[in-house]
Design a protein around this motif. Sequence first.
Motif, PDB file in Angstrom:
ATOM      1  N   GLU A   2       4.328  19.359  -3.921  1.00  0.00           N
ATOM      2  CA  GLU A   2       4.890  19.942  -2.698  1.00  0.00           C
ATOM      3  C   GLU A   2       5.763  18.923  -1.970  1.00  0.00           C
ATOM      4  O   GLU A   2       6.894  19.235  -1.555  1.00  0.00           O
ATOM      5  N   LEU A   3       5.262  17.706  -1.830  1.00  0.00           N
ATOM      6  CA  LEU A   3       6.035  16.655  -1.170  1.00  0.00           C
ATOM      7  C   LEU A   3       7.313  16.345  -1.949  1.00  0.00           C
ATOM      8  O   LEU A   3       8.380  16.137  -1.358  1.00  0.00           O
ATOM      9  N   ALA A   4       7.197  16.302  -3.280  1.00  0.00           N
ATOM     10  CA  ALA A   4       8.375  16.010  -4.106  1.00  0.00           C
ATOM     11  C   ALA A   4       9.442  17.088  -3.932  1.00  0.00           C
ATOM     12  O   ALA A   4      10.635  16.788  -3.843  1.00  0.00           O
ATOM     13  N   ALA A   5       9.022  18.348  -3.892  1.00  0.00           N
ATOM     14  CA  ALA A   5       9.984  19.442  -3.697  1.00  0.00           C
ATOM     15  C   ALA A   5      10.675  19.325  -2.339  1.00  0.00           C
ATOM     16  O   ALA A   5      11.877  19.605  -2.206  1.00  0.00           O
ATOM     17  N   GLN A   6       9.928  18.897  -1.326  1.00  0.00           N
ATOM     18  CA  GLN A   6      10.524  18.714   0.002  1.00  0.00           C
ATOM     19  C   GLN A   6      11.513  17.549   0.001  1.00  0.00           C
ATOM     20  O   GLN A   6      12.583  17.638   0.626  1.00  0.00           O
ATOM     21  N   TYR A   7      11.178  16.475  -0.698  1.00  0.00           N
ATOM     22  CA  TYR A   7      12.128  15.377  -0.846  1.00  0.00           C
ATOM     23  C   TYR A   7      13.389  15.854  -1.581  1.00  0.00           C
ATOM     24  O   TYR A   7      14.515  15.536  -1.192  1.00  0.00           O
ATOM     25  N   ASP A   8      13.189  16.595  -2.675  1.00  0.00           N
ATOM     26  CA  ASP A   8      14.333  17.094  -3.451  1.00  0.00           C
ATOM     27  C   ASP A   8      15.302  17.857  -2.554  1.00  0.00           C
ATOM     28  O   ASP A   8      16.524  17.651  -2.595  1.00  0.00           O
ATOM     29  N   ALA A   9      14.751  18.768  -1.747  1.00  0.00           N
ATOM     30  CA  ALA A   9      15.585  19.596  -0.881  1.00  0.00           C
ATOM     31  C   ALA A   9      16.294  18.751   0.168  1.00  0.00           C
ATOM     32  O   ALA A   9      17.476  18.968   0.465  1.00  0.00           O
ATOM     33  N   ALA A  10      15.587  17.778   0.714  1.00  0.00           N
ATOM     34  CA  ALA A  10      16.178  16.946   1.763  1.00  0.00           C
ATOM     35  C   ALA A  10      17.298  16.071   1.217  1.00  0.00           C
ATOM     36  O   ALA A  10      18.393  16.000   1.803  1.00  0.00           O
ATOM     37  N   PHE A  11      17.060  15.422   0.082  1.00  0.00           N
ATOM     38  CA  PHE A  11      18.052  14.475  -0.432  1.00  0.00           C
ATOM     39  C   PHE A  11      19.247  15.173  -1.088  1.00  0.00           C
ATOM     40  O   PHE A  11      20.298  14.551  -1.280  1.00  0.00           O
ATOM     41  N   ALA A  12      19.091  16.436  -1.405  1.00  0.00           N
ATOM     42  CA  ALA A  12      20.240  17.197  -1.911  1.00  0.00           C
ATOM     43  C   ALA A  12      21.333  17.293  -0.845  1.00  0.00           C
ATOM     44  O   ALA A  12      22.502  17.551  -1.163  1.00  0.00           O
ATOM     45  N   GLN A  13      20.942  17.058   0.417  1.00  0.00           N
ATOM     46  CA  GLN A  13      21.892  17.132   1.531  1.00  0.00           C
ATOM     47  C   GLN A  13      22.370  15.744   1.974  1.00  0.00           C
ATOM     48  O   GLN A  13      23.068  15.647   2.993  1.00  0.00           O
ATOM     49  N   VAL A  14      21.999  14.703   1.238  1.00  0.00           N
ATOM     50  CA  VAL A  14      22.332  13.333   1.650  1.00  0.00           C
ATOM     51  C   VAL A  14      23.208  12.689   0.583  1.00  0.00           C
ATOM     52  O   VAL A  14      22.692  12.176  -0.421  1.00  0.00           O
ATOM     53  N   PRO A  15      24.524  12.692   0.750  1.00  0.00           N
ATOM     54  CA  PRO A  15      25.390  12.014  -0.223  1.00  0.00           C
ATOM     55  C   PRO A  15      25.050  10.533  -0.295  1.00  0.00           C
ATOM     56  O   PRO A  15      24.790   9.886   0.720  1.00  0.00           O
ATOM     57  N   GLY A  16      25.028  10.016  -1.507  1.00  0.00           N
ATOM     58  CA  GLY A  16      24.718   8.599  -1.693  1.00  0.00           C
ATOM     59  C   GLY A  16      23.294   8.337  -2.113  1.00  0.00           C
ATOM     60  O   GLY A  16      22.942   7.200  -2.433  1.00  0.00           O
ATOM     61  N   VAL A  17      22.457   9.377  -2.109  1.00  0.00           N
ATOM     62  CA  VAL A  17      21.069   9.225  -2.561  1.00  0.00           C
ATOM     63  C   VAL A  17      20.868  10.088  -3.797  1.00  0.00           C
ATOM     64  O   VAL A  17      20.975  11.316  -3.733  1.00  0.00           O
ATOM     65  N   ALA A  77      14.530  10.625   7.370  1.00  0.00           N
ATOM     66  CA  ALA A  77      15.439  10.312   8.475  1.00  0.00           C
ATOM     67  C   ALA A  77      15.894   8.856   8.423  1.00  0.00           C
ATOM     68  O   ALA A  77      17.070   8.549   8.668  1.00  0.00           O
ATOM     69  N   CYS A  78      14.973   7.946   8.097  1.00  0.00           N
ATOM     70  CA  CYS A  78      15.330   6.529   8.031  1.00  0.00           C
ATOM     71  C   CYS A  78      16.290   6.254   6.871  1.00  0.00           C
ATOM     72  O   CYS A  78      17.252   5.484   7.014  1.00  0.00           O
ATOM     73  N   ILE A  79      16.045   6.869   5.727  1.00  0.00           N
ATOM     74  CA  ILE A  79      16.943   6.682   4.586  1.00  0.00           C
ATOM     75  C   ILE A  79      18.318   7.262   4.910  1.00  0.00           C
ATOM     76  O   ILE A  79      19.356   6.653   4.625  1.00  0.00           O
ATOM     77  N   THR A  80      18.329   8.429   5.524  1.00  0.00           N
ATOM     78  CA  THR A  80      19.602   9.061   5.899  1.00  0.00           C
ATOM     79  C   THR A  80      20.360   8.201   6.908  1.00  0.00           C
ATOM     80  O   THR A  80      21.590   8.046   6.818  1.00  0.00           O
ATOM     81  N   GLU A  81      19.631   7.633   7.851  1.00  0.00           N
ATOM     82  CA  GLU A  81      20.257   6.752   8.844  1.00  0.00           C
ATOM     83  C   GLU A  81      20.921   5.554   8.167  1.00  0.00           C
ATOM     84  O   GLU A  81      22.067   5.190   8.477  1.00  0.00           O
ATOM     85  N   PHE A  82      20.213   4.942   7.217  1.00  0.00           N
ATOM     86  CA  PHE A  82      20.764   3.779   6.526  1.00  0.00           C
ATOM     87  C   PHE A  82      22.001   4.155   5.732  1.00  0.00           C
ATOM     88  O   PHE A  82      23.042   3.456   5.792  1.00  0.00           O
ATOM     89  N   VAL A  83      21.929   5.238   4.999  1.00  0.00           N
ATOM     90  CA  VAL A  83      23.061   5.655   4.168  1.00  0.00           C
ATOM     91  C   VAL A  83      24.268   5.982   5.042  1.00  0.00           C
ATOM     92  O   VAL A  83      25.410   5.610   4.726  1.00  0.00           O
ATOM     93  N   SER A  84      24.032   6.672   6.141  1.00  0.00           N
ATOM     94  CA  SER A  84      25.142   7.042   7.030  1.00  0.00           C
ATOM     95  C   SER A  84      25.790   5.817   7.637  1.00  0.00           C
ATOM     96  O   SER A  84      27.025   5.746   7.764  1.00  0.00           O
ATOM     97  N   ALA A  85      24.968   4.824   7.979  1.00  0.00           N
ATOM     98  CA  ALA A  85      25.488   3.622   8.611  1.00  0.00           C
ATOM     99  C   ALA A  85      26.223   2.717   7.625  1.00  0.00           C
ATOM    100  O   ALA A  85      27.217   2.071   7.963  1.00  0.00           O
ATOM    101  N   SER A  86      25.740   2.685   6.393  1.00  0.00           N
ATOM    102  CA  SER A  86      26.312   1.760   5.409  1.00  0.00           C
ATOM    103  C   SER A  86      27.368   2.411   4.531  1.00  0.00           C
ATOM    104  O   SER A  86      28.040   1.741   3.743  1.00  0.00           O
ATOM    105  N   HIS A  87      27.465   3.770   4.623  1.00  0.00           N
ATOM    106  CA  HIS A  87      28.407   4.518   3.769  1.00  0.00           C
ATOM    107  C   HIS A  87      28.138   4.229   2.281  1.00  0.00           C
ATOM    108  O   HIS A  87      29.068   4.091   1.489  1.00  0.00           O
ATOM    109  N   ALA A  88      26.828   4.102   1.941  1.00  0.00           N
ATOM    110  CA  ALA A  88      26.463   3.830   0.547  1.00  0.00           C
ATOM    111  C   ALA A  88      26.612   5.103  -0.264  1.00  0.00           C
ATOM    112  O   ALA A  88      25.892   6.067  -0.052  1.00  0.00           O
ATOM    113  N   ILE A  89      27.555   5.092  -1.191  1.00  0.00           N
ATOM    114  CA  ILE A  89      27.834   6.287  -2.003  1.00  0.00           C
ATOM    115  C   ILE A  89      27.785   5.894  -3.483  1.00  0.00           C
ATOM    116  O   ILE A  89      28.351   4.865  -3.842  1.00  0.00           O
TER     117      ILE A  89
END
Length: 397
Positions: free
Chosen positions: A282-297, A385-397
């Motif tokens: 269940e947790l993995a599926a929630q991660y999958d859905a969340a990170f599908a919306q985060v470019p760079g991850v 949220a923390c991973i998304t914050e880092f990626v957004s700030a660093s533009h890691a793609i």
Amino acid sequence: MQKPTFYPTRPLPYGRQHITDADVAAVTAALQSDYLTQGPTVDEFEKQFAAYVGATYAVAVSNGTAALHLCTLALDVQPGQRVITTPLTFAASANCVRYCGGEVHFADINPTTGLIDLLKVRQLLEAHPKGHFTGLIPVDFAGLAVDLEAARQLADEFGLWIIEDSCHAPGGFFLDSKGQEQRCGNGNFADLAIFSFHPVKHIATGEGGMITTNDEQLFHHLLRLRTHGITRDPADLQREPDGGWYMEMQELGYNYRMPDLNCALGLSQLTRADAGLARRRELAAQYDAAFAQVPGVGVLAPGRPGHAYHLYVIEIADRKGLYDFLKTRQIFTQVHYIPVHRMPYYEGLGWRAGDFPLVEKYYAHCLSIPLFPTLTDEEQDYVVACITEFVSASHAI
């Protein structure tokens, strides 16, 4: 982007044991019993674990490394014999061959799954005369099961035995050519399979391991090897017994036993193994859905059937930057793994950087983030949220 407003009250590691009052009661009962080791709780844990994975026999041992060592001993690995495994694993998967004086060879991974690439195994086998290699140790990495039906076909073609390293995948499965679920460690395709009960694994016993098999001869051999090579079984004795105390050491074995205390904890944990596995998925599926919306991850093997999710692995350009950033937010991640062939010991045997470029590329970007059954949705949202914050700030793609 808005920073997270929730902060955890304690550090969030990549994995964490879950000990309940029932677990404590089970261990207390074992402490108050007549046996602290070599008692009936060991036998019961073996029987119930064998039933859980669908194998005929199980042998409880002191840890996963001991399980691997006993497997190579039972399969009679000799000095100079060559065994193939993956470079993406904990070193013990390879070290067990070295304990017997054998030579370890590696085949690169499939980068979409992290599993050993059986096509590359075939290429390695076909590049040498039949009989050049004697065994194969595939690893169910992160909880994703190797296609052991395909591995067995390959092993039969080239005369190999198989040890399935399933430390990451109790309860995991793959779908065979008929679409049937084949549970990790069920013995239908591997000669032997091993599991670990380290605290961050699905089932925790403090330290502990298990070997499963459907081969009765290997089973009895393993029982002897884990206890100094000694037997008391009248059917196996080579001499007429002197009395009821009589026993024989018939070969060089080891003290690799698991105490009743550990097995009592394992039995208690086994009763909720399916619930823990369901929560991991269940947790993995929630991660999958969340990170599908985060470019760079990137996500390793999202949504695969049968995945047991010991680990949840993401891939990111600035792995070191993210690792350090998350520590400042009380999130403690881990890297699984430094490729075995890059360890100084194995480089001393001749392996070098560049030998397996796919696993080396994976290693440069992989990070295991928190995943364990007691992780709350709020804590998981904080990690995302923390991973998304880092990626957004660093533009890691």
